[in-house]
Motif scaffolding. Structure first.
Motif, PDB file in Angstrom:
ATOM      1  N   TRP A 178       0.821  -1.211   0.000  1.00  0.00           N
ATOM      2  CA  TRP A 178       0.000   0.000   0.000  1.00  0.00           C
ATOM      3  C   TRP A 178       0.856   1.263   0.000  1.00  0.00           C
ATOM      4  O   TRP A 178       0.401   2.332  -0.389  1.00  0.00           O
ATOM      5  CB  TRP A 178      -0.957   0.003   1.181  1.00  0.00           C
ATOM      6  CG  TRP A 178      -0.331  -0.068   2.554  1.00  0.00           C
ATOM      7  CD1 TRP A 178       0.975  -0.276   2.873  1.00  0.00           C
ATOM      8  CD2 TRP A 178      -1.020   0.055   3.791  1.00  0.00           C
ATOM      9  NE1 TRP A 178       1.156  -0.295   4.235  1.00  0.00           N
ATOM     10  CE2 TRP A 178      -0.050  -0.088   4.833  1.00  0.00           C
ATOM     11  CE3 TRP A 178      -2.341   0.286   4.158  1.00  0.00           C
ATOM     12  CZ2 TRP A 178      -0.378  -0.024   6.187  1.00  0.00           C
ATOM     13  CZ3 TRP A 178      -2.666   0.348   5.504  1.00  0.00           C
ATOM     14  CH2 TRP A 178      -1.697   0.201   6.502  1.00  0.00           C
ATOM     15  N   GLY A 179       2.123   1.140   0.401  1.00  0.00           N
ATOM     16  CA  GLY A 179       3.016   2.289   0.389  1.00  0.00           C
ATOM     17  C   GLY A 179       3.208   2.890  -0.987  1.00  0.00           C
ATOM     18  O   GLY A 179       3.541   4.074  -1.117  1.00  0.00           O
ATOM     19  N   LEU A 182       0.443   5.545  -1.363  1.00  0.00           N
ATOM     20  CA  LEU A 182       0.371   6.617  -0.385  1.00  0.00           C
ATOM     21  C   LEU A 182       1.461   7.657  -0.627  1.00  0.00           C
ATOM     22  O   LEU A 182       2.388   7.428  -1.414  1.00  0.00           O
ATOM     23  CB  LEU A 182       0.507   6.034   1.022  1.00  0.00           C
ATOM     24  CG  LEU A 182      -0.516   4.947   1.377  1.00  0.00           C
ATOM     25  CD1 LEU A 182      -0.286   4.458   2.806  1.00  0.00           C
ATOM     26  CD2 LEU A 182      -1.937   5.456   1.200  1.00  0.00           C
ATOM     27  N   PRO A 183       1.380   8.822   0.014  1.00  0.00           N
ATOM     28  CA  PRO A 183       2.456   9.808  -0.101  1.00  0.00           C
ATOM     29  C   PRO A 183       3.798   9.177   0.306  1.00  0.00           C
ATOM     30  O   PRO A 183       3.819   8.239   1.111  1.00  0.00           O
ATOM     31  CB  PRO A 183       2.030  10.906   0.887  1.00  0.00           C
ATOM     32  CG  PRO A 183       0.541  10.792   0.965  1.00  0.00           C
ATOM     33  CD  PRO A 183       0.251   9.325   0.841  1.00  0.00           C
ATOM     34  N   SER A 185       6.967   7.760   1.924  1.00  0.00           N
ATOM     35  CA  SER A 185       7.139   7.420   3.337  1.00  0.00           C
ATOM     36  C   SER A 185       8.587   7.605   3.766  1.00  0.00           C
ATOM     37  O   SER A 185       9.469   6.865   3.311  1.00  0.00           O
ATOM     38  CB  SER A 185       6.715   5.976   3.587  1.00  0.00           C
ATOM     39  OG  SER A 185       5.370   5.773   3.210  1.00  0.00           O
ATOM     40  N   TYR A 220      -2.085  -4.451  -3.327  1.00  0.00           N
ATOM     41  CA  TYR A 220      -1.408  -3.429  -2.534  1.00  0.00           C
ATOM     42  C   TYR A 220      -1.613  -3.785  -1.063  1.00  0.00           C
ATOM     43  O   TYR A 220      -2.507  -3.268  -0.397  1.00  0.00           O
ATOM     44  CB  TYR A 220      -1.946  -2.048  -2.885  1.00  0.00           C
ATOM     45  CG  TYR A 220      -1.684  -1.695  -4.335  1.00  0.00           C
ATOM     46  CD1 TYR A 220      -0.430  -1.254  -4.739  1.00  0.00           C
ATOM     47  CD2 TYR A 220      -2.677  -1.855  -5.309  1.00  0.00           C
ATOM     48  CE1 TYR A 220      -0.180  -0.957  -6.066  1.00  0.00           C
ATOM     49  CE2 TYR A 220      -2.427  -1.559  -6.637  1.00  0.00           C
ATOM     50  CZ  TYR A 220      -1.173  -1.114  -7.007  1.00  0.00           C
ATOM     51  OH  TYR A 220      -0.916  -0.829  -8.333  1.00  0.00           O
ATOM     52  N   TRP A 264      -9.572   3.040   0.984  1.00  0.00           N
ATOM     53  CA  TRP A 264      -9.249   4.448   1.185  1.00  0.00           C
ATOM     54  C   TRP A 264      -7.922   4.847   0.546  1.00  0.00           C
ATOM     55  O   TRP A 264      -7.628   6.033   0.403  1.00  0.00           O
ATOM     56  CB  TRP A 264      -9.178   4.756   2.684  1.00  0.00           C
ATOM     57  CG  TRP A 264      -8.351   3.777   3.454  1.00  0.00           C
ATOM     58  CD1 TRP A 264      -8.783   2.653   4.099  1.00  0.00           C
ATOM     59  CD2 TRP A 264      -6.926   3.803   3.629  1.00  0.00           C
ATOM     60  NE1 TRP A 264      -7.728   1.976   4.666  1.00  0.00           N
ATOM     61  CE2 TRP A 264      -6.583   2.664   4.394  1.00  0.00           C
ATOM     62  CE3 TRP A 264      -5.922   4.675   3.216  1.00  0.00           C
ATOM     63  CZ2 TRP A 264      -5.264   2.371   4.749  1.00  0.00           C
ATOM     64  CZ3 TRP A 264      -4.611   4.389   3.567  1.00  0.00           C
ATOM     65  CH2 TRP A 264      -4.295   3.253   4.317  1.00  0.00           C
ATOM     66  N   ALA A 265      -7.102   3.862   0.157  1.00  0.00           N
ATOM     67  CA  ALA A 265      -5.758   4.173  -0.338  1.00  0.00           C
ATOM     68  C   ALA A 265      -5.800   4.976  -1.636  1.00  0.00           C
ATOM     69  O   ALA A 265      -5.020   5.911  -1.832  1.00  0.00           O
ATOM     70  CB  ALA A 265      -4.958   2.890  -0.527  1.00  0.00           C
ATOM     71  N   VAL A 268      -6.632   8.546  -0.844  1.00  0.00           N
ATOM     72  CA  VAL A 268      -5.469   9.268  -0.305  1.00  0.00           C
ATOM     73  C   VAL A 268      -4.493   9.583  -1.429  1.00  0.00           C
ATOM     74  O   VAL A 268      -3.919  10.683  -1.485  1.00  0.00           O
ATOM     75  CB  VAL A 268      -4.785   8.434   0.795  1.00  0.00           C
ATOM     76  CG1 VAL A 268      -3.464   9.074   1.215  1.00  0.00           C
ATOM     77  CG2 VAL A 268      -5.694   8.276   1.990  1.00  0.00           C
ATOM     78  N   GLN A 269      -4.309   8.636  -2.337  1.00  0.00           N
ATOM     79  CA  GLN A 269      -3.412   8.858  -3.473  1.00  0.00           C
ATOM     80  C   GLN A 269      -3.899  10.030  -4.315  1.00  0.00           C
ATOM     81  O   GLN A 269      -3.107  10.890  -4.734  1.00  0.00           O
ATOM     82  CB  GLN A 269      -3.328   7.591  -4.323  1.00  0.00           C
ATOM     83  CG  GLN A 269      -2.369   7.709  -5.501  1.00  0.00           C
ATOM     84  CD  GLN A 269      -2.426   6.480  -6.394  1.00  0.00           C
ATOM     85  OE1 GLN A 269      -3.504   5.981  -6.703  1.00  0.00           O
ATOM     86  NE2 GLN A 269      -1.273   5.994  -6.814  1.00  0.00           N
ATOM     87  N   SER A 272      -3.312  13.311  -2.399  1.00  0.00           N
ATOM     88  CA  SER A 272      -1.908  13.721  -2.343  1.00  0.00           C
ATOM     89  C   SER A 272      -1.402  14.174  -3.707  1.00  0.00           C
ATOM     90  O   SER A 272      -0.489  15.006  -3.784  1.00  0.00           O
ATOM     91  CB  SER A 272      -1.047  12.570  -1.817  1.00  0.00           C
ATOM     92  OG  SER A 272      -1.099  11.447  -2.685  1.00  0.00           O
ATOM     93  N   ALA A 279       0.972  17.863   1.119  1.00  0.00           N
ATOM     94  CA  ALA A 279       1.343  16.565   1.664  1.00  0.00           C
ATOM     95  C   ALA A 279       2.830  16.542   2.022  1.00  0.00           C
ATOM     96  O   ALA A 279       3.228  16.003   3.071  1.00  0.00           O
ATOM     97  CB  ALA A 279       1.024  15.463   0.664  1.00  0.00           C
TER      98      ALA A 279
END
Length: 289
Positions: A178-179, A182-183, A185, A220, A264-265, A268-269, A272, A279
């Motif tokens: 999932w990383g 996402l923004p 890390s 993911y 939700w990923a 969020v993507q 961002s 972000a």
């Protein structure tokens, strides 16, 4: 960490609710999985431990012929023996996926022995969590993650894909993270960059091979409690067991969705991407001393 199948019995109510609400979970029926894989050759990399090991067991129990790939010969041979004792079929192929010549030989050996590969579970991977300040003299942090998470899987598929396309049949499952969605890390630069590289490569290739009925699924994965995640303290973070994660692999093989991800990923993507500067500032404030 313990890699045997686990239940909810050791989880708090809050953790059970968090996993149910936030993480993707799916378990195909035994009949559906058997219909999808019985008699098929399903290759699993990283099969000696964790998600790969649990997935190999389930696929073999459903009637698949499972070539097992990892570096650890004793663990692979024991797994193959255990699967055979349970009435399944699996064979061990000890290979270091960072050795690209060995990976090419593996692909050609598998095609020679089985004639074809119906599905590939690209699960082998390496994770590193380390601040960049501690990696200035550790360039190998980046080369070893890119070798196992990107170059090795690409080398293997370059050997197998022509045969899948010629047969007009094949499915590739990428165990991503999932990383990737996402923004960026902090402290995970080596790991996330290598996983993102293969993710983009496979999605690019997917558009070209779809015309030959070769399909792909990117999973993911959220946090999964395995020996790979053990060096980082995730004791307060809800996570899937290897049994639950392998259910997602079985789901991918059965229904062949384009991707499996926390609901939700993607949101969020998207946020961002639109608010990239904001972000980035949030992350910078978090790590400012």
């Amino acid at each position: 960490m313990n890699e045997t199948p686990a239940t909810n019995s050791g989880r708090s109510l809050a953790e059970r609710l968090a996993i149910r609400l936030l993480y993707p979970t799916a378990r195909p029926t035994e009949e559906a999985l058997r219909a999808a894989v019985a008699g098929k050759v399903v290759l699993v990399t990283g099969a000696s431990h964790g998600i790969g090991k649990a997935s190999a067991r389930k696929l073999a129990a459903a009637g698949a012929v499972v070539p097992l790939v990892a570096r650890s010969r004793p663990e692979l041979e024991q797994l193959a023996a255990d699967i055979a004792a349970d009435g399944g079929t699996a064979h061990a192929y000890t290979t270091d996926l960072t050795d690209l010549d060995a990976v090419d030989l593996l692909g050609r050996t598998l095609l020679a022995e089985y004639g074809h590969i119906d599905a590939v579970i690209s699960n082998a991977g390496k994770s590193i969590r380390r601040p960049i300040a501690e990696s200035y003299d550790r360039f190998h942090d980046f080369t070893r993650t890119i070798d196992i998470n990107y170059l090795g899987p690409v080398r293997l598929l370059l050997t197998l894909l022509p045969h899948m396309r010629a047969r007009k049949q094949g499915h590739i499952v990428n165990i991503s993270t999932w990383g990737v969605l996402l923004p960026p890390s902090p402290r995970w630069s080596a790991y996330i960059a290598s996983k993102a590289a293969f993710d983009v490569w496979l999605r690019s290739v997917a558009a070209e091979i779809a015309c030959d009925d070769v399909t792909t699924t990117s999973i993911y994965m959220p946090l999964v409690h395995t020996r790979m995640s053990a060096p980082t303290d995730f004791s307060r973070t809800p996570g899937l067991t290897v049994d639950e994660a392998s259910d997602l692999v079985s789901h991918a093989v059965t229904t062949k969705p384009r991707d499996i991800a926390p609901w939700w990923a993607i949101r969020v993507q998207a946020w961002s991407a639109v608010h990239r500067n904001q972000a980035q500032r949030i992350l910078e404030r978090r790590f400012r001393r």
